[in-house]
Design an enzyme around this catalytic site. Structure first.
Site, short mmCIF file in Angstrom:
data_model
loop_
_atom_site.label_atom_id
_atom_site.label_comp_id
_atom_site.label_asym_id
_atom_site.label_seq_id
_atom_site.Cartn_x
_atom_site.Cartn_y
_atom_site.Cartn_z
N ASP A 231 -7.91 -5.40 -0.10
CA ASP A 231 -8.35 -6.24 -1.22
C ASP A 231 -7.94 -7.70 -1.07
OD1 ASP A 231 -7.54 -3.37 -3.03
OD2 ASP A 231 -9.55 -4.18 -2.78
N HIS B 21 0.86 -1.19 0.00
CA HIS B 21 0.00 0.00 0.00
C HIS B 21 0.89 1.23 0.00
CE1 HIS B 21 -3.20 2.80 1.09
NE2 HIS B 21 -4.02 1.87 0.70
C1 SDX Z 1 -6.23 0.12 -2.93
O1 SDX Z 1 -4.43 4.63 -2.10
C2 SDX Z 1 -5.37 4.00 -1.46
O2 SDX Z 1 -5.75 4.37 -0.37
C3 SDX Z 1 -5.97 2.81 -2.20
C4 SDX Z 1 -6.98 1.97 -1.43
C5 SDX Z 1 -8.25 2.74 -1.16
O3 SDX Z 1 -8.95 2.38 -0.22
O4 SDX Z 1 -8.59 3.65 -1.96
O5 SDX Z 1 -6.42 1.54 -0.21
C6 SDX Z 1 -7.38 0.74 -2.25
O6 SDX Z 1 -5.97 0.46 -4.06
C7 SDX Z 1 -5.38 -0.87 -2.17
C8 SDX Z 1 -4.15 -1.33 -3.00
C9 SDX Z 1 -4.63 -2.42 -3.95
N1 SDX Z 1 -3.55 -2.79 -4.91
C10 SDX Z 1 -2.92 -3.97 -4.82
O7 SDX Z 1 -3.10 -4.79 -3.91
C11 SDX Z 1 -1.98 -4.24 -5.99
C12 SDX Z 1 -0.66 -4.81 -5.46
N2 SDX Z 1 0.02 -3.74 -4.74
C13 SDX Z 1 0.95 -2.91 -5.44
O8 SDX Z 1 0.84 -2.80 -6.80
C14 SDX Z 1 1.46 -1.73 -4.66
O9 SDX Z 1 1.72 -2.15 -3.40
C15 SDX Z 1 0.59 -0.49 -4.59
C16 SDX Z 1 0.20 -0.03 -5.97
C17 SDX Z 1 -0.63 -0.75 -3.80
C18 SDX Z 1 1.40 0.60 -3.91
O10 SDX Z 1 2.47 0.86 -4.73
P1 SDX Z 1 3.53 2.02 -4.36
O11 SDX Z 1 3.21 2.72 -3.12
O12 SDX Z 1 3.72 2.84 -5.58
O13 SDX Z 1 4.78 1.20 -4.00
P2 SDX Z 1 5.82 0.70 -5.04
O14 SDX Z 1 5.12 0.17 -6.24
O15 SDX Z 1 6.85 1.78 -5.22
O16 SDX Z 1 6.43 -0.52 -4.24
C19 SDX Z 1 7.49 -0.34 -3.32
C20 SDX Z 1 8.33 -1.58 -3.47
C21 SDX Z 1 8.72 -1.89 -4.92
O17 SDX Z 1 9.94 -2.58 -4.89
P3 SDX Z 1 11.30 -1.71 -5.24
O18 SDX Z 1 11.08 -1.09 -6.62
O19 SDX Z 1 11.43 -0.67 -4.15
O20 SDX Z 1 12.40 -2.73 -5.23
O21 SDX Z 1 7.56 -2.73 -3.02
C22 SDX Z 1 7.39 -3.62 -4.11
C23 SDX Z 1 7.67 -2.87 -5.39
O22 SDX Z 1 8.15 -3.74 -6.41
N3 SDX Z 1 5.98 -4.06 -4.05
C24 SDX Z 1 5.56 -5.30 -4.20
C25 SDX Z 1 4.17 -5.25 -4.03
N4 SDX Z 1 3.80 -3.99 -3.79
C26 SDX Z 1 4.92 -3.25 -3.81
N5 SDX Z 1 6.22 -6.45 -4.47
C27 SDX Z 1 5.43 -7.57 -4.56
N6 SDX Z 1 4.09 -7.60 -4.41
C28 SDX Z 1 3.44 -6.45 -4.14
N7 SDX Z 1 2.11 -6.47 -3.98
#
Ligand code: SDX
Length: 429
Positions: free
Chosen positions: A363, A305
Site C-alpha cells: 500500500d 506487515h
Molecule cells: C494489507 O494480511 C495481509 O496479507 C494484508 C495485505 C493483503 O494483501 O491482504 O498484505 C494487505 O493489509 C497490508 C498492510 C496495510 N496496513 C498498513 O500499512 C497499516 C500500517 N501497518 C500496521 O498497522 C501494521 O503493520 C499491520 C496492521 C499491517 C500489521 O500489524 P501486526 O502484525 O499486528 O503488528 P503489530 O501491530 O503487532 O506491530 C508490531 C510492532 C508494534 O510495536 P510494539 O507494540 O511491538 O512495540 O510494530 C509496530 C507496532 O506498534 N508497528 C508500527 C507499524 N506497524 C507496526 N509502528 C509504526 N508504523 C507502522 N506502520
C-alpha cells in the site's frame, strides 16, 4: 518435523498430530484438544494459527516470497496479464492459448450488470464513500442472480465466480462515475479487461476515450499484485461467511467491508493522505518520530506487515510501476514520490523499524501511482477490492469444495461476571 507433538495439561499428557505442507511451517492439529483436555488454545490475532489447508497462495514473510499456485509474483507480473492470473487462481494451472482466449471471452461477456442496478446508486449521496457503495451493490447482486447462488451446484459456483470477476470493474466504475456526477459508461467487448475498466471510469459521451497503453499495462500489473494473499483478514472474512453456506455475492460483500479498514486494504488511501499531510521531504523525520512514539497512535501507513518481516515483494514491483507511470506523465519529480522515497530511506535505516522488521508494504506506493492515473484517493481501496475479488472467490470455492469443511465457530476465554441473580428494577440503585 516429528509426526506428533506432546502437550501437558493439568499433568495429563496428550499427543497431537503434526501436519506438514509442501513448503512452509508445519502445523499442530489441535482439533481434538478441547475434547481431550477441556481447554482451548488462545490466539486473538491468529498470529500463530493456520485456519485451513490451501493450494492457492504461499508467502514466506522472512524471505519476501509470494507465489500464486507456485509461480513467483515477479514472473506473473512481468510476463502475464490479470485475467491469466484469474485463470491460474481459479483452476490451478496457467491457461493454454485456447483456454485463455475462451476465459477472456467468457469474462468479457459477463461485464454488464442488470440495468436495475443503476437505481441502487440513486439512493446514495454523491459524496458517499465508494467502498460503502460497493459493499451495498455487491451484496445486492445476490438479489439479481438467483440462478448462481446454490453453492452446492459446481456449475452455479463457477457462474457466480465469473460474474464476480467480470462485474466488479463495472460496479467500481459506476461508483466512481456516480460520485463525480457523470453518466455511467457501459463496457465494450472489444477491449481487454483493464482497458475496459479505464474507459468505463474516464470516458465521457462527448468524445472518444484514448486508452493509454502504459496506464493499462501498469494498472493490469497492479491488479495482479493485489489478486490474493493467503489468509489475510478479508479473505478469512469471506471464508468464515462462506462456511455458513451464505451465497458468494454476500460473502464477497463481507470481504469488501473488511478490506475497507485502514489496517488492511484501506491503508493505500491512508498512506497517500499521510504523504500529502507530510507534504515535503524535510517534514518526514518528525513523522517517523511520531510513528516511533509509544504514546502516539500514529503509524506509518503502508509500512509493516503481519507476515512480511522483509520487503513486501509486491512493494518493489509497485515502486517500479510508479516510476513508469510518473515517467510517462513527465512527473519524475512528483513531490509525493519524493516524500515517499525520503520516508523509505529514513525508516529503513532507523533502529526502531529495523528491530521491528517494518518495511514498505503493497500500500505504500500504490496510491501515488493511482493518483497520477487520475483516481481519487477514496477509489484506491475499491481498486484493491476489484483485484482481490478473484482471490476471495478462489479461496471461497476451495473452502466449499473441501470435504472436511464445516461452519467456522471459534470459542473464547470468558472473563466476565460469574452467574448472578436478576434484581428487579425497583430494588436497584
Ligand atoms: C494489507 O494480511 C495481509 O496479507 C494484508 C495485505 C493483503 O494483501 O491482504 O498484505 C494487505 O493489509 C497490508 C498492510 C496495510 N496496513 C498498513 O500499512 C497499516 C500500517 N501497518 C500496521 O498497522 C501494521 O503493520 C499491520 C496492521 C499491517 C500489521 O500489524 P501486526 O502484525 O499486528 O503488528 P503489530 O501491530 O503487532 O506491530 C508490531 C510492532 C508494534 O510495536 P510494539 O507494540 O511491538 O512495540 O510494530 C509496530 C507496532 O506498534 N508497528 C508500527 C507499524 N506497524 C507496526 N509502528 C509504526 N508504523 C507502522 N506502520
Amino acid at each position: 518435523m516429528s509426526a506428533s507433538s506432546t502437550i501437558t495439561v493439568d499433568d495429563k499428557q496428550i499427543e497431537l498430530p503434526v501436519k506438514t505442507g509442501t513448503i512452509g511451517p508445519s502445523v499442530i492439529d489441535i482439533g481434538k484438544l478441547h475434547a481431550k483436555t477441556g481447554v482451548f488454545t488462545f490466539d486473538p490475532g491468529f498470529t500463530s494459527t493456520a485456519s485451513c489447508e490451501s493450494k492457492i497462495t504461499y508467502i514466506d514473510g522472512d524471505a519476501g516470497v509470494l507465489l500464486y499456485r507456485g509461480y513467483p509474483i515477479e514472473q506473473l507480473a512481468e510476463h502475464g496479464d490479470f485475467l491469466e492470473t484469474c485463470y491460474l487462481m481459479l483452476f490451478g494451472e496457467l491457461p493454454t492459448p485456447s483456454q485463455k482466449a475462451d476465459f477472456d471471452y467468457r469474462v468479457t461477456r459477463h461485464t454488464m450488470v442488470h440495468d436495475q442496478m443503476n437505481r441502487f446508486f440513486q439512493g446514495f449521496r454523491r459524496d458517499a464513500h465508494p467502498m460503502a457503495v460497493m459493499v451495498a451493490c455487491v451484496g445486492a447482486l445476490s438479489a439479481f442472480y438467483h440462478d448462481s447462488t446454490d453453492i452446492s451446484d459446481e456449475k452455479q459456483r463457477m457462474v457466480a465466480s465469473m460474474r464476480m470477476i467480470a462485474k466488479m470493474p463495472t460496479l467500481a466504475a459506476m461508483a466512481y462515475k456516480y460520485s463525480i456526477g457523470q453518466p455511467f459508461v457501459y463496457p465494450k467487448n472489444e477491449l481487454d479487461y483493464t482497458s475496459n475498466f479505464l474507459r468505463m471510469c474516464f470516458a465521457v459521451p462527448c468524445e472518444e476515450y484514448q486508452i493509454n497503453p502504459i496506464f493499462a499495462r501498469a494498472l493490469d500489473r497492479i491488479f495482479i499484485l493485489h489478486a490474493d494473499h493467503e489468509q489475510n483478514a478479508s479473505t478469512s472474512t469471506v471464508r468464515l461467511a462462506g462456511s455458513s453456506g451464505a451465497n458468494p455475492f454476500a460473502c464477497i460483500a463481507a470481504g469488501i467491508a473488511c478490506l475497507w479498514g485502514p489496517a488492511h486494504g484501506g491503508a493505500n488511501e491512508a498512506a497517500l493522505k499521510m504523504l500529502m499531510e507530510i507534504g515535503t521531504p524535510d517534514r518526514v523525520k518528525q513523522y517517523v518520530d511520531k510513528a516511533k512514539d509509544k504514546n502516539d497512535p500514529f503509524r506509518l501507513m503502508g509500512f509493516g506487515h503481519r507476515v512480511y518481516k522483509n520487503y513486501d515483494p509486491r512493494a518493489r514491483i509497485m515502486q517500479k510501476t510508479t516510476h513508469e507511470v510518473l515517467g510517462e506523465l513527465g512527473l519524475k519529480d512528483d513531490p509525493l514520490l519524493e516524500v515517499a522515497m525520503e520516508l523509505e530511506q529514513i525508516a529503513l535505516k532507523d533502529e526502531y523499524f529495523i528491530e521491528k522488521k517494518l518495511y514498505p508494504n503493497i500500500d505504500f506506493y500504490s496510491g501515488i501511482t493511482l493518483k497520477a492515473m487520475g483516481f481519487p484517493t477514496d477509489m484506491f481501496t475499491v481498486l484493491f477490492a476489484l483485484a482481490r475479488t478473484v482471490g476471495w472467490i478462489a479461496q471461497w470455492a476451495e473452502m466449499i469444495e473441501d470435504p472436511s469443511q464445516k461452519i467456522g465457530r471459534p470459542r473464547q476465554l470468558y472473563i466476565g461476571p460469574e452467574q448472578r441473580e436478576y434484581v428487579p428494577i425497583n430494588s436497584r440503585g
